[in-house]
Design a protein around this motif. Structure first.
Motif, PDB file in Angstrom:
ATOM      1  N   GLN B 120      18.892  40.617   8.885  1.00  0.00           N
ATOM      2  CA  GLN B 120      18.294  41.371   9.981  1.00  0.00           C
ATOM      3  C   GLN B 120      17.435  40.480  10.862  1.00  0.00           C
ATOM      4  N   ASP B 121      16.994  39.361  10.299  1.00  0.00           N
ATOM      5  CA  ASP B 121      16.053  38.509  11.012  1.00  0.00           C
ATOM      6  C   ASP B 121      16.802  37.697  12.070  1.00  0.00           C
ATOM      7  N   GLU B 122      16.473  37.978  13.320  1.00  0.00           N
ATOM      8  CA  GLU B 122      17.196  37.356  14.414  1.00  0.00           C
ATOM      9  C   GLU B 122      17.042  35.838  14.410  1.00  0.00           C
ATOM     10  N   TYR B 123      15.840  35.408  14.106  1.00  0.00           N
ATOM     11  CA  TYR B 123      15.585  33.965  14.138  1.00  0.00           C
ATOM     12  C   TYR B 123      16.429  33.235  13.102  1.00  0.00           C
ATOM     13  N   LEU B 124      16.423  33.783  11.898  1.00  0.00           N
ATOM     14  CA  LEU B 124      17.229  33.156  10.842  1.00  0.00           C
ATOM     15  C   LEU B 124      18.714  33.239  11.176  1.00  0.00           C
ATOM     16  N   ARG B 125      19.094  34.344  11.790  1.00  0.00           N
ATOM     17  CA  ARG B 125      20.495  34.520  12.121  1.00  0.00           C
ATOM     18  C   ARG B 125      20.934  33.448  13.115  1.00  0.00           C
ATOM     19  N   ASP B 126      20.087  33.193  14.097  1.00  0.00           N
ATOM     20  CA  ASP B 126      20.422  32.171  15.082  1.00  0.00           C
ATOM     21  C   ASP B 126      20.584  30.799  14.449  1.00  0.00           C
ATOM     22  N   ARG B 127      19.847  30.593  13.372  1.00  0.00           N
ATOM     23  CA  ARG B 127      19.893  29.264  12.754  1.00  0.00           C
ATOM     24  C   ARG B 127      21.209  28.976  12.034  1.00  0.00           C
ATOM     25  N   THR B 128      22.106  29.971  11.961  1.00  0.00           N
ATOM     26  CA  THR B 128      23.409  29.683  11.376  1.00  0.00           C
ATOM     27  C   THR B 128      24.090  28.579  12.173  1.00  0.00           C
ATOM     28  N   ALA B 129      23.623  28.380  13.408  1.00  0.00           N
ATOM     29  CA  ALA B 129      24.178  27.321  14.245  1.00  0.00           C
ATOM     30  C   ALA B 129      24.073  25.961  13.552  1.00  0.00           C
ATOM     31  N   ASP B 130      23.003  25.759  12.789  1.00  0.00           N
ATOM     32  CA  ASP B 130      22.850  24.481  12.085  1.00  0.00           C
ATOM     33  C   ASP B 130      23.960  24.279  11.071  1.00  0.00           C
ATOM     34  N   ILE B 131      24.216  25.335  10.295  1.00  0.00           N
ATOM     35  CA  ILE B 131      25.259  25.245   9.270  1.00  0.00           C
ATOM     36  C   ILE B 131      26.626  25.100   9.943  1.00  0.00           C
ATOM     37  N   GLU B 132      26.801  25.859  11.013  1.00  0.00           N
ATOM     38  CA  GLU B 132      28.050  25.792  11.781  1.00  0.00           C
ATOM     39  C   GLU B 132      28.288  24.353  12.271  1.00  0.00           C
ATOM     40  N   ASP B 133      27.228  23.741  12.707  1.00  0.00           N
ATOM     41  CA  ASP B 133      27.287  22.374  13.207  1.00  0.00           C
ATOM     42  C   ASP B 133      27.743  21.394  12.123  1.00  0.00           C
ATOM     43  N   VAL B 134      27.147  21.520  10.938  1.00  0.00           N
ATOM     44  CA  VAL B 134      27.518  20.630   9.835  1.00  0.00           C
ATOM     45  C   VAL B 134      28.968  20.891   9.438  1.00  0.00           C
ATOM     46  N   ARG B 135      29.333  22.167   9.399  1.00  0.00           N
ATOM     47  CA  ARG B 135      30.694  22.526   9.033  1.00  0.00           C
ATOM     48  C   ARG B 135      31.692  21.827   9.954  1.00  0.00           C
ATOM     49  N   LYS B 136      31.452  21.922  11.258  1.00  0.00           N
ATOM     50  CA  LYS B 136      32.379  21.331  12.219  1.00  0.00           C
ATOM     51  C   LYS B 136      32.460  19.827  12.038  1.00  0.00           C
ATOM     52  N   ARG B 137      31.299  19.224  11.823  1.00  0.00           N
ATOM     53  CA  ARG B 137      31.267  17.777  11.673  1.00  0.00           C
ATOM     54  C   ARG B 137      32.067  17.326  10.452  1.00  0.00           C
ATOM     55  N   ILE B 138      31.852  18.022   9.333  1.00  0.00           N
ATOM     56  CA  ILE B 138      32.572  17.652   8.107  1.00  0.00           C
ATOM     57  C   ILE B 138      34.077  17.885   8.301  1.00  0.00           C
ATOM     58  N   LEU B 139      34.414  19.029   8.882  1.00  0.00           N
ATOM     59  CA  LEU B 139      35.845  19.326   9.071  1.00  0.00           C
ATOM     60  C   LEU B 139      36.507  18.319   9.997  1.00  0.00           C
TER      61      LEU B 139
END
Lengths: 99, 581
Positions: B120-139
């Motif tokens: 529910q926390d918008e701020y934490l939700r936005d931070r998924t971008a960090d994980i998304e970023d690492v995911r893309k880099r590794i892939l």
């Protein structure tokens, strides 16, 4: 094996987001003890950033930290400190993108 | 043949094969045997090592350029790389599913992302971008080279995408990309702005485009009317070809003007500059032969993001533009937020009458802590080129004086801290509120230049909300009252030894060029693609002709009369431009 446990509230204004979570995980990994963090019914590995982020702990969330191992007491003290004291420049981090 | 409707984002027509662009990485799933598991793990470890080196490298560059705490942000990324929970899940997944490691890895990460997005926390939700970023880099490192670059094939194509980021759009090359179509976005989205500035026809907000258009389909894009025709039939193709030839002919003619000055036949010269919103648009400014930037809107820095831009980020943006455009000038307008442009992290209250509300300089003066950061960044960037500073929506002298006071305080702070700052930063104001237009004599002593913002000046002077379609017919740039205001601003400005320019849409409208030149405007700033058109008109006439046009226009009684008159005059000097409208 010594075991220690305490429950505290998160103080970081933006919750346990990537940066404070990273600080926590880095600190936890310096200890030999197993570290688990529990929020509600979810228990995660305190040395895993992915796990910690899954908790989505906001400011004020109650987290219970358990350490289990030779340096359990020292580990608990250090980690509880990280959850209950703001990061050195926590205010700045709220106005900055993490990307 | 099907016709899809969207929002016209950048004018022009194009026809070609569709190329579906996905910024998403495609992860293919293939079965492996148990014996191949160690090999897959080695591949994964190698990808992790490459990723780690890349992140450390980025961190090092960030720390050198921006300071340590910016670089610290990547610590979280590094921790993901050696997260042992993730590692255990990966090894278990390989054993259990017997598929390639990228598929297993992506499944795991997607599972985490799903959990993060649910919070529910918008701020934490936005931070998924960090994980998304690492995911893309590794892939990316796992999958090897990606065919990421847009339209680099042999045949030029029409790019069809869900959405395009400014940097993705900036990579597009006119030689390879004929046009583009996106599922989402509006007239003012970053993609639309970039397309317009690159002069590539574009239609955005075409619902379901990526589903209804298939790779290789023949499509016609009409960026002027917002139409996309898939698998067109003969009559549509003929219409397209006719339209296309006309555009090409005009482009060819205009290209010759690129390096020629904006001067009349009798050598009366004016400054013809361009407006930009994104730093990436500078290439287009240069390509269209504009002399510098008459309006650098800075809102892009604040919009579409969860937080406020840092001083360093702004400094880099201003410096980049200043360096690329020098020795020509760049006029930076301080943030013009509010009205139809909202600041997401601020949660500003919604207003009944936003265009007359808490916006632009009013917002800046009420929130000096945000304003000062921008001023610091501009002052620091000022030593890297020829920067000028302009305040938006000034309505009286107090606002101008207060803004200048803050600017001086910030300048002192920087100087005391030993930061180099230009001594002679020119200050100007937008004249877009009728009260300012009437007070030009009082404002003049405090500034070096006026820049007339016609879009707002017209809506305020005529009391016409420019986003209300029901009264759109009342929004008349040629209204006699607008003409009188313009004349007064120019005359009073000149009497006060102030340069008077214009950066509103009117400045890029060939029909208005004769009038504005005749009123005595010193500089024009228009969107880059309009620059050659305006230059064409200026170079076709004697200055005295423009003066007589302006004099006659001022005697007419209605906006319609003025419009018909100006159109007739333009037809006299540049008939091909009239047909184009």
């Amino acid at each position: 094996m010594p075991m220690a446990q305490r429950t505290v509230s998160v103080v970081h204004s933006e919750g346990l987001h990537a940066r404070p979570a990273a600080v926590f995980v880095e600190a936890a990994r310096r200890f030999a003890s197993r570290v688990t963090v529990k929020k509600g019914r979810t228990i995660v590995d305190g040395k895993s950033i992915m796990g910690l982020l899954t908790l989505a702990a906001r400011k004020g969330s109650r987290l219970s930290v358990t350490t289990n191992g030779p340096d359990a007491t020292a580990a608990l003290e250090r980690l509880i400190g990280l959850l209950t004291r703001p990061l050195p420049d926590a205010d700045k981090s709220s106005t900055r993108s993490l990307r | 043949m099907i016709t899809l409707k969207g929002i016209p984002a950048a004018p022009g027509v194009a026809m070609g094969p569709a190329c579906l662009y996905r910024s998403e990485l495609r992860v293919l799933r293939r079965a492996i045997t148990a014996e191949q598991i160690p090999g897959e793990i080695t591949r994964f470890d190698e990808a992790l090592n490459r990723t780690r080196r890349q992140i450390l490298d980025i961190q090092k560059r960030l720390a050198e350029g921006l300071g340590q705490d910016h670089a610290d942000i990547f610590n979280a990324h590094l921790l993901v790389l050696d997260d042992h929970a993730l590692r255990e899940e990966l090894e278990a997944g390989l054993q259990k599913q017997l598929v390639n490691v990228e598929a297993v890895f992506d499944d795991i990460i997607q599972r985490y992302l799903k959990v993060f997005r649910k919070t529910q926390d918008e701020y934490l939700r936005d931070r998924t971008a960090d994980i998304e970023d690492v995911r893309k880099r590794i892939l990316r490192n796992l999958l090897g080279k990606q065919t990421d670059e847009l339209g680099r094939g042999n045949e030029p194509v029409v790019i069809v995408a869900h959405d395009l980021s400014p940097s993705e759009t900036a990579q597009m090359h006119k030689r390879h990309v004929l046009a583009f179509v996106t599922d989402i976005g509006g007239r003012t989205s970053h993609t639309a702005i970039m397309a317009k500035s690159l002069a590539i026809p574009a239609v955005v907000g075409v619902e379901g485009a990526t589903n209804r258009i298939h790779e290789g389909d023949s499509v016609i894009i009409d960026g002027t009317h917002g139409e996309v025709i898939v698998s067109p039939e003969a009559p549509s193709i003929e219409r397209y070809q006719l339209e296309h030839r006309r555009h090409e002919e005009l482009d060819r003619q205009l290209l010759h003007l690129k390096d020629l000055p904006a001067e009349t036949l009798d050598h009366h010269q004016v400054l013809l500059a361009a407006n930009i919103e994104l730093p990436e648009e500078v290439s287009s400014v240069i390509a269209h032969g504009a002399r510098g930037i008459g309006l650098f809107r800075t809102e892009f820095l604040y919009l579409n993001r969860p937080d406020l831009p840092t001083e360093e980020e702004q400094f880099q943006a201003y410096k980049t533009v200043a360096e690329r455009v020098k020795p020509h000038a760049v006029v930076i307008r301080t943030m013009d937020l509010g009205g139809d442009k909202f600041l997401s992290p601020m949660q500003l209250p919604s207003e009944m009458n936003p265009f007359m509300g808490w916006r632009a300089i009013r917002f800046s003066l009420a929130r000096p802590e945000i304003f000062r950061i921008q001023l610091r960044a501009i002052l620091r960037a000022s030593v890297h080129g020829n920067l000028k500073l302009m305040y938006p929506m000034i309505s009286g002298l107090e606002e101008l004086e207060r803004a200048n006071e803050i600017l001086e305080e910030v300048r002192r702070e920087l100087t005391q801290a030993g930061q180099p700052v230009t001594e002679s930063l020119e200050i100007g104001v937008m004249i877009e509120v009728p009260s300012a237009a009437l007070l030009c004599d009082l404002l003049a002593p405090a500034v070096k230049f006026f820049s007339i913002g016609t879009n707002d000046l017209i809506q305020y002077a005529l009391a016409v909300d420019r986003v209300n379609e029901k009264i759109a017919y009342l929004y008349q740039p040629t209204h006699p009252a607008v003409l009188r205001l313009l004349k007064q601003i120019v005359d009073v400005g000149h009497a006060g030894k102030v340069k008077v320019g214009m950066c509103g849409e009117m400045a890029g409208e060939p029909m208005m060029t004769l009038l504005l030149l005749g009123l005595g405007l010193d500089s024009f700033s228009a969107s880059p693609v309009q620059v050659p058109l305006v230059k064409r008109v200026i170079r076709s006439i004697e200055h005295s002709f423009a003066e007589s046009v302006a004099q006659q226009a001022l005697t007419l009684r209605t906006g319609k009369e003025v419009e018909a008159f100006l159109l007739a005059k333009l037809k006299q000097v540049a008939p091909d431009l009239v047909e184009q409208g």
